[in-house]
Design an enzyme around this catalytic site. Structure first.
Site, short mmCIF file in Angstrom:
data_model
loop_
_atom_site.label_atom_id
_atom_site.label_comp_id
_atom_site.label_asym_id
_atom_site.label_seq_id
_atom_site.Cartn_x
_atom_site.Cartn_y
_atom_site.Cartn_z
N GLU A 195 122.65 95.95 5.29
CA GLU A 195 123.92 96.64 5.56
C GLU A 195 123.87 97.57 6.77
O GLU A 195 124.89 97.86 7.38
CB GLU A 195 124.33 97.44 4.32
N GLY A 252 119.64 115.03 -1.22
CA GLY A 252 120.67 116.00 -1.60
C GLY A 252 120.35 116.65 -2.94
O GLY A 252 120.38 117.88 -3.09
N THR A 253 120.01 115.83 -3.92
CA THR A 253 119.71 116.31 -5.27
C THR A 253 118.47 117.22 -5.25
O THR A 253 118.43 118.26 -5.90
CB THR A 253 119.45 115.11 -6.21
N ILE A 271 116.55 102.87 -4.33
CA ILE A 271 116.16 101.46 -4.23
C ILE A 271 115.75 101.10 -2.80
O ILE A 271 115.23 100.02 -2.55
CB ILE A 271 117.30 100.49 -4.67
N ASP A 272 116.03 102.01 -1.85
CA ASP A 272 115.85 101.65 -0.44
C ASP A 272 114.39 101.70 0.02
O ASP A 272 114.07 101.17 1.08
CB ASP A 272 116.68 102.59 0.44
N ARG A 287 125.89 74.33 4.14
CA ARG A 287 126.57 75.52 4.62
C ARG A 287 125.59 76.56 5.19
O ARG A 287 124.41 76.57 4.86
CB ARG A 287 127.34 76.19 3.48
O1 F6P Z 1 120.59 104.63 -1.45
C1 F6P Z 1 120.82 103.66 -2.42
C2 F6P Z 1 122.06 102.85 -2.11
O2 F6P Z 1 122.17 101.84 -3.08
C3 F6P Z 1 122.08 102.26 -0.71
O3 F6P Z 1 121.28 101.12 -0.57
C4 F6P Z 1 123.57 102.02 -0.54
O4 F6P Z 1 123.94 102.02 0.82
C5 F6P Z 1 124.16 103.22 -1.23
O5 F6P Z 1 123.23 103.66 -2.18
C6 F6P Z 1 125.49 102.92 -1.89
O6 F6P Z 1 126.02 104.13 -2.33
P1 F6P Z 1 127.27 104.22 -3.30
O7 F6P Z 1 126.74 104.02 -4.70
O8 F6P Z 1 127.77 105.60 -3.10
O9 F6P Z 1 128.25 103.16 -2.90
#
Ligand code: F6P
Length: 374
Positions: free
Chosen positions: A237, A119-120, A141-142, A177
């Site tokens: 996630e 986007g940026t 970070i992904d 656990r």
């Molecule tokens: O893209 C980086 C990230 O940290 C993802 O891993 C995560 O899903 C998202 O940004 C979280 O975004 P926000 O800061 O808007 O909650």
């Protein structure tokens, strides 16, 4: 065009390494090229409101290793489709990019260095189309950008995940656990697989491999039989249950990417608990812990080189490029080619760099007994 002053801004989510880049851009501009630098605050909104700070050697002293961004960031301010609300609450979206260009002229800023995701960098391309010399630096970070082998911030996040898993292990062991640990990564499982492997996870659920909880239970039972009454399950996630859908946390309007993930770990924990009532199942979401902290050596070194490369690119007259790290070298790609193509991040058409289920990384995990729920 002679460049005498550059502006730098950080957009999108933060990550470790941004300050290393800001520091390197500032030092390179001042020491190597003898030009001035200012930093716009809160991404593009700083350009719109002409909110900036002067960046000299004093201003950036001691920031290189710190997480976050001294310039702050925003993932909502698309100046080409900007949300304006009047006193009666009426909302309209307008192209206000000329305000930003006028503000740059007022301050004598000749060029921009922009750090961000798809986007940026799309806005960076659009400022380039308006005649502004601009260079983009990819960040996330992904680690899911095909245009660059590595992004700064990723390594520091992996360190945070590994450290957390080491801590989770001792309490998992003590209480016998099953510990579910959710990590970020959007639609790519890099953080989960590399962090999980280094942190001795027993099961790793990632977006690239649909899971069946029956198989997760099977892995946990096999460990029970070996006398290991605790297990650590890392959940990315963006992971999906077989024939299921991705778990969406919220939709953020005004953002370049409206979909926010997060919360799958709690869902998996509840479902697992029902399937293994003889175990206690606990959930930990590492969430924003993964985005903070002291920047790792790797990300400092990478970030600094990205910053130097960006200023060199600008000063050599190459405008509207994004710098990248490919095959061991720092290189550049035209913004026109990379943005919106999936090369610098997930788009509605997809296209991000994801984990190969048949690749060496996943196969190494499987070889040492880590389950993927498949
Ligand atoms: O893209 C980086 C990230 O940290 C993802 O891993 C995560 O899903 C998202 O940004 C979280 O975004 P926000 O800061 O808007 O909650």
């Amino acid at each position: 065009m002679e460049i005498k002053k550059i502006g730098i801004l950080t957009g999108g989510g933060d990550c470790s390494g941004l300050n290393a880049v800001i520091s390197a851009v500032t030092k390179t501009a001042i020491i190597k090229y003898g030009i001035e630098v200012i930093g716009y605050k809160r991404g593009y909104s700083g350009l719109y409101f002409n909110d900036f700070m002067k960046l000299d050697l004093d201003a950036i002293s001691g920031i290189m290793h710190e997480g976050g961004t001294i310039l702050k960031t925003s993932n909502k301010d698309n100046l080409f489709n900007y949300r304006l609300e009047d006193e009666n609450g009426n909302v309209e979206y307008k192209n206000v990019s000329q305000v930003a260009v006028d503000n740059m002229k007022k301050e004598g800023v000749d060029a921009l260095v922009v750090l961000g995701g798809d986007g940026t960098l799309t806005s960076a391309r659009d400022f380039g189309r308006m005649g502004i010399p601009v260079v983009g630096i990819p960040k996330t970070i992904d680690n899911d950008l095909p245009a660059t082998d590595m992004t700064f911030g990723y390594n520091t996040s992996l360190e945070a995940i590994t450290d957390a898993l080491d801590k989770i292990h001792t309490t998992a062991y003590s209480h016998d656990r099953v510990m579910v640990v959710e990590v970020m990564g959007r639609h790519a499982g890099w953080l989960a697989v590399e962090g999980g492997l280094a942190g001795s996870a027993d099961v790793i659920l990632i977006p690239e491999i649909e899971y069946d909880l029956k198989n997760v239970v099977e892995t946990i039972k096999q460990r029970d039989e070996r006398g290991k009454h605790f297990s650590v399950v890392v959940v990315s996630e963006g992971a999906k249950e077989k024939d299921g859908a991705v778990h969406v946390r919220e939709i953020v309007e005004d953002s370049a990417d409206t979909v926010r993930l997060g919360g799958l770990g709690a869902v998996v924990t509840k479902k697992l608990q029902a399937l293994i009532p003889d175990h206690e199942v606990r959930n930990t979401n590492l969430a924003y812990i993964q985005r903070g902290g002291i920047t790792s050596q790797f990300d400092r070194t990478l970030g600094i080189q990205f910053g130097v490369k960006a200023v060199d690119t600008l000063m050599s007259g190459d405008y509207s490029f994004m710098v990248a790290y490919k095959g061991g070298e720092f290189t550049q790609f035209p913004l026109e080619e990379v943005v919106g193509s999936g090369i610098v991040g997930e788009t509605s058409e997809g296209g991000s760099k994801v984990v190969d289920p048949n690749g060496h990384l996943v196969q190494s995990c499987k070889a040492i007994g880590i389950g993927f729920g498949d």
